[in-house]
Structures are given as structure tokens and as C-alpha cells.
Motif scaffolding. Sequence first.
Motif, PDB file in Angstrom:
ATOM      1  N   THR A   1       1.420   8.431  -6.977  1.00 41.83           N
ATOM      2  CA  THR A   1       1.517   9.875  -6.821  1.00 41.83           C
ATOM      3  C   THR A   1       2.702  10.432  -7.616  1.00 41.83           C
ATOM      4  O   THR A   1       2.567  11.422  -8.343  1.00 41.83           O
ATOM      5  CB  THR A   1       1.653  10.249  -5.333  1.00 41.83           C
ATOM      6  OG1 THR A   1       0.540   9.714  -4.624  1.00 41.83           O
ATOM      7  CG2 THR A   1       1.727  11.751  -5.144  1.00 41.83           C
TER       8      THR A   1
ATOM      9  N   PHE B   1       0.813  -1.213   0.000  1.00 46.99           N
ATOM     10  CA  PHE B   1       0.000   0.000   0.000  1.00 46.99           C
ATOM     11  C   PHE B   1       0.851   1.270   0.000  1.00 46.99           C
ATOM     12  O   PHE B   1       0.561   2.215  -0.734  1.00 46.99           O
ATOM     13  CB  PHE B   1      -0.970   0.016   1.181  1.00 46.99           C
ATOM     14  CG  PHE B   1      -2.187  -0.811   0.941  1.00 46.99           C
ATOM     15  CD1 PHE B   1      -3.023  -0.541  -0.118  1.00 46.99           C
ATOM     16  CD2 PHE B   1      -2.491  -1.873   1.766  1.00 46.99           C
ATOM     17  CE1 PHE B   1      -4.148  -1.300  -0.356  1.00 46.99           C
ATOM     18  CE2 PHE B   1      -3.617  -2.649   1.545  1.00 46.99           C
ATOM     19  CZ  PHE B   1      -4.447  -2.364   0.478  1.00 46.99           C
ATOM     20  N   VAL B   2       1.900   1.307   0.794  1.00 48.29           N
ATOM     21  CA  VAL B   2       2.754   2.495   0.846  1.00 48.29           C
ATOM     22  C   VAL B   2       3.458   2.702  -0.493  1.00 48.29           C
ATOM     23  O   VAL B   2       3.460   3.811  -1.041  1.00 48.29           O
ATOM     24  CB  VAL B   2       3.767   2.389   2.007  1.00 48.29           C
ATOM     25  CG1 VAL B   2       4.827   3.467   1.914  1.00 48.29           C
ATOM     26  CG2 VAL B   2       3.054   2.458   3.337  1.00 48.29           C
TER      27      VAL B   2
ATOM     28  N   LEU C   1       0.867   3.718  -3.230  1.00 47.89           N
ATOM     29  CA  LEU C   1       0.375   5.084  -3.075  1.00 47.89           C
ATOM     30  C   LEU C   1       1.421   6.111  -3.485  1.00 47.89           C
ATOM     31  O   LEU C   1       1.153   7.022  -4.272  1.00 47.89           O
ATOM     32  CB  LEU C   1      -0.060   5.327  -1.624  1.00 47.89           C
ATOM     33  CG  LEU C   1      -0.586   6.723  -1.322  1.00 47.89           C
ATOM     34  CD1 LEU C   1      -1.890   6.960  -2.058  1.00 47.89           C
ATOM     35  CD2 LEU C   1      -0.770   6.899   0.154  1.00 47.89           C
TER      36      LEU C   1
END
Length: 65
Positions: free
Chosen positions: A52, A44-45, A48
Motif C-alpha cells: 500500500t 501478511f501485515v 499489505l
Amino acid sequence: ATICTLWGGALLLIALAAMWAEARRTKRKRIDSVGWMPWTKVFFVCALVGITLLGMGLHGWLAPA
């Protein structure tokens, strides 16, 4: 813009590797041998931050100079 895009792509590759590792961990034969790496959080990190950075890099490439 190019550096953001390259870093974003690299982080998305790490996210894919973490997703593969999590799928491999859930299909293990011995249920008691749990690893210590939090693959879901890593996925997830990295996903994300990678998405971005990729968006920022593409925005920089497509913006009029």
C-alpha cells in the motif's frame, strides 16, 4: 512520496524475512520445538502495508506536479 516509498520497501524486506523465517520454521528437525513468533501474520501485515505504501509513493512520484 519518497518517504512512503522507502517505508514500503522496508516493510516488504521485513515481509521477505518473515517468509524466510516461516519456511525455516516449517522445516525444523524437532517438530515439538515450536517458536512463539507468528511469522505468517507478520508477513501478511508487513506485505499489505508495504504494498500500500509503495503504491502511494509511486502514485505520488508519477502524478503531474
